[in-house]
Scaffold this motif. Structure first.
Motif, short mmCIF file in Angstrom:
data_model
loop_
_atom_site.label_atom_id
_atom_site.label_comp_id
_atom_site.label_asym_id
_atom_site.label_seq_id
_atom_site.Cartn_x
_atom_site.Cartn_y
_atom_site.Cartn_z
N HIS A 262 -5.48 -7.69 15.00
CA HIS A 262 -4.39 -8.66 14.91
C HIS A 262 -4.99 -9.67 13.79
O HIS A 262 -5.70 -10.28 13.88
N GLU B 128 -4.71 -1.79 25.45
CA GLU B 128 -3.08 -1.30 25.83
C GLU B 128 -2.89 0.09 24.87
O GLU B 128 -2.29 1.11 25.23
N ASP C 289 3.67 -7.15 14.83
CA ASP C 289 3.68 -7.14 16.12
C ASP C 289 4.73 -7.63 16.82
O ASP C 289 5.55 -8.50 16.67
N ILE C 290 5.37 -6.45 17.74
CA ILE C 290 6.69 -6.70 18.12
C ILE C 290 6.62 -7.72 19.34
O ILE C 290 7.75 -8.24 19.83
N ASN C 291 5.65 -8.12 19.75
CA ASN C 291 5.69 -9.36 20.70
C ASN C 291 4.80 -10.57 19.95
O ASN C 291 3.65 -10.58 20.48
N HIS D 288 -6.83 -1.55 16.16
CA HIS D 288 -5.70 -2.55 15.42
C HIS D 288 -6.49 -3.83 15.32
O HIS D 288 -7.11 -4.28 16.16
P1 AMP Z 1 -3.38 -4.80 22.62
O1 AMP Z 1 -4.43 -3.53 22.63
O2 AMP Z 1 -3.88 -5.73 23.81
O3 AMP Z 1 -4.13 -5.54 21.15
O4 AMP Z 1 -2.00 -4.75 22.61
C1 AMP Z 1 -1.56 -4.17 21.60
C2 AMP Z 1 -0.50 -4.78 20.87
O5 AMP Z 1 0.36 -4.10 20.07
C3 AMP Z 1 0.44 -5.82 21.41
O6 AMP Z 1 0.31 -7.01 21.01
C4 AMP Z 1 1.79 -5.28 21.09
O7 AMP Z 1 2.69 -6.30 21.20
C5 AMP Z 1 1.82 -4.44 19.93
N1 AMP Z 1 2.76 -3.19 20.13
C6 AMP Z 1 2.95 -2.25 20.92
N2 AMP Z 1 3.68 -1.49 20.62
C7 AMP Z 1 4.21 -1.67 19.29
C8 AMP Z 1 5.15 -1.32 18.64
N3 AMP Z 1 6.00 -0.22 18.73
N4 AMP Z 1 5.51 -2.14 17.44
C9 AMP Z 1 4.60 -3.18 17.18
N5 AMP Z 1 3.86 -3.86 17.80
C10 AMP Z 1 3.42 -3.15 18.96
#
Ligand code: AMP
Length: 131
Positions: free
Chosen positions: A94, A87, A28-30, A92
């Protein structure tokens, strides 16, 4: 194609942690903590519970193997598995190595790491996965 399908296809760069023909894992990039990994199906599916029973079974088996690799690379009490968020419209999971429940608080500030550190973390998990 959504962004995660492009990542799994290698069209958008990512820090690869594990893969097989059906699933892909990347950092995860964040990240909440070092080793925070996302596990996705290569197939474009938004909602995890739309997956067929046998597919979701294989998805969990793959996630379990990735979680073991994360735990080996980043010793922790447990690896948390979390499915949430709206998002990105692609299923996905985590996987988050946790020392305490505070490590899985999605409201807390995310880590910002240099590229080299992301790469080193991914390499460590990948090495444990393929061992
Ligand atoms: P969520 O749908 O809330 O689980 O958010 C999507 C997750 O994907 C978040 O934790 C983002 O940091 C992560 N994310 C989004 N784009 C990327 C990317 N290009 N590379 C890695 N992680 C990503």
């Amino acid at each position: 194609m959504d962004i995660f399908s492009k990542i799994a296809a290698g069209e958008i760069p990512s820090y690869k942690c594990a893969e097989n023909e059906e699933f892909y894992a990347f950092l995860d990039i964040n990240p909440l903590v070092k080793g925070h990994t996302l596990v996705i199906p290569r197939r474009e599916v938004d909602y995890i519970f739309d997956m067929e029973d046998d597919e979701i079974g294989r998805y969990q088996q793959f996630a379990k193997k990735v979680a073991k690799a994360i735990k080996e690379a980043f010793p922790c009490v447990k690896v948390a598995e979390v499915v949430l968020g709206l998002e990105v419209p692609h299923a996905h999971i985590h996987l988050i190595p946790m020392q305490s429940e505070a490590d899985v608080d999605f409201k807390r500030e995310k880590l910002s790491l240099p590229k080299e550190e992301f790469q080193a973390i991914a390499d460590k998990i990948y090495a444990a996965f393929v061992k």
